[in-house]
Design a protein around this motif. Sequence first.
Motif: not given
Length: 191
Positions: A55-59, A135-139
Amino acid sequence: MAAAPASKLLPNICLTLFLSLILLLLFSLILAFTVFKPKQPIIVVDSVSLLDLNVSITDGVHLSLSLNVDLTVQNPNKVGFEYSESTAVVIYRGEKVGEAPIPGGRLPGKGTEKMNLTLTIMGDRMLGKSEVFSDVVSGQLPISTFARLPGKVKVMNVLKIHVVASTSCDLIIDVKNESFGDQLCQYRTTL
């Protein structure tokens, strides 16, 4: 003593044969619905594990995920269970995002078979959902798995009874720890 004429014996022989046939059919039906009564096959999820989680949330969000699912199929019948080819699927927020084929086969009476499935999730399908970023940010990433085996049980090689065994699991993936949180699995069978 004179023997009975053949014309009098013939109806008695026919009646005896007819009654014997009726008794045989009745006995077969009783066996079919008692001793050989079909029971529903069961699919049990033995374990679900993460093979790969990136999982990556950059860009934006980038996501790749693979699951390993170990299943056991149990046939409680005294006769064989033949099942068709099928598919196990992964569902994210109501949309199918991954799948794995389940080959057809046959389980003997009272037989058990272990299956190992690798479900690869198509990240692009998940990214189409607006909830994936939150969902990804909340983990916590909620997914469901579903496997279904349609088949038939043959009773005395005469009666073919169609049955469907299925299982589903609701899972929460802990993105930060790359593990599972809550798991709830349900097993369903229908005749």
